[in-house]
Structure formats: C-alpha cells, structure tokens
Write a protein that holds these residues in place. Structure first.
Motif, short mmCIF file in Angstrom:
data_model
loop_
_atom_site.label_atom_id
_atom_site.label_comp_id
_atom_site.label_asym_id
_atom_site.label_seq_id
_atom_site.Cartn_x
_atom_site.Cartn_y
_atom_site.Cartn_z
N ILE A 199 0.84 -1.21 0.00
CA ILE A 199 0.00 0.00 0.00
C ILE A 199 0.88 1.25 0.00
O ILE A 199 0.57 2.24 -0.68
CB ILE A 199 -0.96 -0.01 1.20
N ALA A 200 1.98 1.21 0.77
CA ALA A 200 2.91 2.34 0.78
C ALA A 200 3.51 2.57 -0.61
O ALA A 200 3.68 3.72 -1.04
CB ALA A 200 4.02 2.09 1.80
N GLY A 201 3.81 1.49 -1.32
CA GLY A 201 4.33 1.63 -2.68
C GLY A 201 3.31 2.26 -3.61
O GLY A 201 3.66 3.10 -4.45
N LEU A 202 2.05 1.87 -3.48
CA LEU A 202 0.99 2.43 -4.30
C LEU A 202 0.80 3.92 -4.00
O LEU A 202 0.68 4.74 -4.92
CB LEU A 202 -0.32 1.67 -4.05
N VAL A 203 0.79 4.27 -2.70
CA VAL A 203 0.63 5.68 -2.31
C VAL A 203 1.80 6.51 -2.83
O VAL A 203 1.61 7.63 -3.33
CB VAL A 203 0.51 5.79 -0.77
N THR A 204 3.01 5.98 -2.72
CA THR A 204 4.18 6.70 -3.21
C THR A 204 4.08 6.98 -4.70
O THR A 204 4.37 8.09 -5.17
CB THR A 204 5.46 5.89 -2.94
N TYR A 205 3.63 5.99 -5.45
CA TYR A 205 3.47 6.18 -6.89
C TYR A 205 2.44 7.27 -7.18
O TYR A 205 2.65 8.13 -8.04
CB TYR A 205 3.04 4.88 -7.57
N LEU A 206 1.33 7.24 -6.48
CA LEU A 206 0.27 8.23 -6.70
C LEU A 206 0.75 9.63 -6.34
O LEU A 206 0.40 10.61 -7.02
CB LEU A 206 -0.98 7.85 -5.88
N VAL A 207 1.56 9.76 -5.27
CA VAL A 207 2.08 11.07 -4.88
C VAL A 207 3.05 11.60 -5.92
O VAL A 207 2.98 12.75 -6.35
CB VAL A 207 2.76 10.98 -3.50
N VAL A 208 3.99 10.74 -6.35
CA VAL A 208 4.95 11.15 -7.37
C VAL A 208 4.24 11.52 -8.67
O VAL A 208 4.55 12.53 -9.31
CB VAL A 208 5.99 10.02 -7.62
N GLY A 209 3.25 10.71 -9.06
CA GLY A 209 2.48 11.01 -10.26
C GLY A 209 1.71 12.31 -10.13
O GLY A 209 1.60 13.07 -11.09
N GLY A 210 1.19 12.57 -8.92
CA GLY A 210 0.47 13.82 -8.70
C GLY A 210 1.37 15.03 -8.82
O GLY A 210 0.99 16.05 -9.43
N LEU A 211 2.58 14.94 -8.26
CA LEU A 211 3.53 16.05 -8.37
C LEU A 211 3.94 16.27 -9.82
O LEU A 211 4.00 17.41 -10.29
CB LEU A 211 4.77 15.76 -7.52
N SER A 212 4.21 15.19 -10.53
CA SER A 212 4.57 15.31 -11.94
C SER A 212 3.44 15.95 -12.74
O SER A 212 3.68 16.82 -13.58
CB SER A 212 4.89 13.92 -12.53
#
Length: 382
Positions: A199-212
């Motif tokens: 779940i932490a990996g999924l959240v990290t991806y979503l955060v990075v994608g959101g910033l991008s």
C-alpha cells in the motif's frame, strides 16, 4: 562530439568497474555491468523526454539541470536512496546501514534478507503501477499490437491500474507472504508486512504522479501563453522569436524534470533490489547508468533530434512489468540474479530489433515521398 558529450560517463564507467572488481571480484563486476545496462534501459525514455523539454530552457537553466540535476540524480537518488530504503525496511539508522554493509556483511545480509518481503512488496507494486499505466494508455505506436490494442480500450476505465495493483497485492499477501523466505532458509508469515509495504508503494506512486502532473500542468499553461504570443506576433506581422523559457517558467520546468527524473531513478533503485542487496554494488551500477542517461540527454539536445527507435520505450516498460512480477515472487521463492538481469536485456534488445525492422519498412516510402510519416502506426509484426 561523442567524446565531449560522453567523456565523463566513460571515466565514471572505468572507475566504477575497477571499484566493483576490487570490492566484489569478477562477480561484482558482472552485477555492476548488469545494473548499469538496466538503469540505462529503463531510463532511456526519460532521457528523450528530458531532451524535449530541456531544449526549451535558456542556457543558464540548462546548465543548472546538467550540474545540480546530476548531483541530485547520481548522488541523491542512486547513492543515498538505496541506503535509506535498507535503513527504513530494516529499522536501523542510515549510518548503521552503511557500516554493516562495509564491515559486517553477514549481519547486513541477514537484515536485508529478513526485510526483503517489505522491499519486494513496496517496489513490486510501485513498478507494477508504472507498467499498468503505460500499457493501458492508447499510444500512437504499438509494439505488440495484438496485446496493446485491447488493453488500451480497457484503459478507459477509471482507476483500473490501481484496482489491478491492489488485487495483485492481495493475492501476493495471501500466497507468497504467508510463507515468506527469511535468512537461514526459514520461512515466516509476513502477510501484514507485505500488505502495508505494498500500500505504501501504491501511495508513493500516486504522490509522485500527482507532483509530476502538477508541474506538467504548469508547463502546459506556459506553452499555451507562448502559443498565444506567437499568434499575436504573426497577426501583427512581426518576427516570431525563438521561444526559450527563463525565470519562473524555467524554474517550473526544472522542478518538473527533477520530479520526473526522481520517478525514473526510483524505478531503477527498486528494480536493482531484484538483482542484488549489496548497496555498494547497487550504487556503483546505478551511478554509472545515471551518468549515461544524462549524457544521452545532452547528446539529443545538441543534435537537435530525438531517437527514432520508437519501440524502446515499450521494451523498457515491459521490462519494468517483468521485474515487478519477479519482485513479488521473490517474497517466497529465490530467483537467480542472472535470470532477473537477462529478462530486461532480452526485452530491450527485442524492442530495439523491432524498431530497426520498422524503420527499414518505412525507408522506401519516405524516399519515394508517398506521404508516410513517422507518426503512422506501424505494428512490429511480432
């Protein structure tokens, strides 16, 4: 031109490989070489994207990206970040992680092996999301058209990638994690650990994608204003100047590039754990690869053209998807490093050959002026 652009990369490669032999023998040499190729492969499209954006910036901001950006990319993400991952997953301090890696390899190996289920779950889901978002997007070029066309139609369903990733995580936690491999050949139930890490990996991806996405929106807004200025200049009959971004616009571009580069370097770092747990060899291999990615970016900018091998991006993402599956499987089963490394090399090589074949098919049409262009969808035929 070639030596001027890639000179530092060649020097870092020589020093890195010598250090690998001194540290880990010829086995270390092989691991560092594979990691370097892996990093270049998965970050190739990053270099192309960087070049397309970097050419819009003025000389000052280009120099900032190619100096400060290199420090962040090589020393920050490739050298420091692997230590942080091990320290967090093993619940020890970063200094202790470095000390153990250098002075007490047996204990370090035990800590990393016991922490591997969480690393594998975090990285596997993160990489899986990158692959799924790529494969579900409808693209102009399709490599394996028989597979990519139906998947692109499915990709119109909102949040499909996240749903599939969560299903894969649930299956992995209830199968592989219930009897996870631990140090000394024993097994333990790591279901809860794998679920939390995934779940932490999924959240990290979503955060990075959101910033991008945020910085990309800033870029699109700036480009729209530039387009309006160009139209006004044409209407008034004045000369349309070459647009080179500076000030706030260039700063947003710089931030966008750094977030984008961080996401790609994160792939490489996570994928590297599928090949080795040794942070020294990992840092050497990823550092060498990162230097070539930066040199390739400079080369593409100076040449004023982008690479024509259109399927390489597909091959890199298929390699990411394969590594995601391998990481999740290694929660319970051991997979030899050679197998892991060869998967990426084979997929990249296959996509390169397919690109060459496509270019040869298009060459006669371009020569005869039949109207075929590089944007036409030409499946590889495989």
């Amino acid at each position: 031109m070639l030596l001027k652009t890639f000179g530092w990369s060649f020097a870092v490669t020589a020093l890195g490989l010598i250090a690998a032999v001194l540290y880990g023998g010829w086995a270390g040499f092989g691991i560092v070489a594979v990691l370097s190729i892996l990093e270049i492969s998965v970050s190739f499209d990053n270099a192309v994207v960087n070049a397309g954006i970097l050419k819009k910036m003025n000389a000052f901001w280009q120099k900032i990206f190619l100096t400060v950006g290199v420090l962040i990319a090589v020393f920050g993400m490739r050298l420091v970040f692997p230590v942080v991952i091990v320290a967090v997953s093993a619940r020890i301090g970063p200094i202790d992680a470095v000390r153990l890696a250098l002075d007490d390899k047996a204990e370090y190996q035990q800590l990393v092996t016991d922490a591997h289920p969480s690393i594998a779950a975090f990285g596997g889901i993160f990489l899986l999301m990158i692959f799924l978002d790529f494969i579900f997007e409808d693209r102009d070029f399709k490599w394996l058209a028989w597979l990519e066309r139906p998947l692109a139609r499915l990709g119109k369903i909102d949040m499909l990638s996240a749903c599939i990733a969560l299903i894969v995580l649930l299956v992995s936690a209830t199968t592989f994690a219930t009897n996870a491999h631990q140090y000394g050949g024993i097994h333990a139930d790591k279901t809860e650990t794998v679920l939390i890490a995934g779940i932490a990996g999924l959240v990290t991806y979503l955060v990075v994608g959101g910033l991008s996405g945020h910085f990309e929106n800033k870029l699109e807004e700036e480009e729209e204003r530039e387009h309006e200025a160009e139209e006004a200049a044409r209407t008034s009959g004045t000369k349309v100047p070459a647009v080179v971004m500076a000030g706030k616009a260039a700063f947003f571009l710089f931030l966008y590039l750094e977030v984008l580069d961080a996401s790609f370097s994160f792939d490489g770092v996570i994928a590297a754990f599928a090949i080795t747990n040794d942070i020294v060899l990992m840092s050497l291999g990823l550092g060498i690869g990162a230097m070539y990615v930066r040199s390739l970016t400079v080369y593409l900018v100076r040449q004023g053209t982008l690479d024509d091998y259109v399927y390489l991006e597909h091959g890199a993402h298929y390699a990411i998807g394969a590594l995601a599956v391998i990481l999740l499987v290694t929660i319970r089963y051991e997979i030899h490093e050679v197998v892991t490394g060869l998967v990426g090399v084979v997929l990249i090589g296959w996509s390169f050959v397919s690109s060459v074949r496509r270019n040869r098919r298009l060459a006669p049409a371009r020569t005869q002026g039949t109207g075929a262009d590089g944007k036409a969808e030409v499946p590889s035929g495989v």
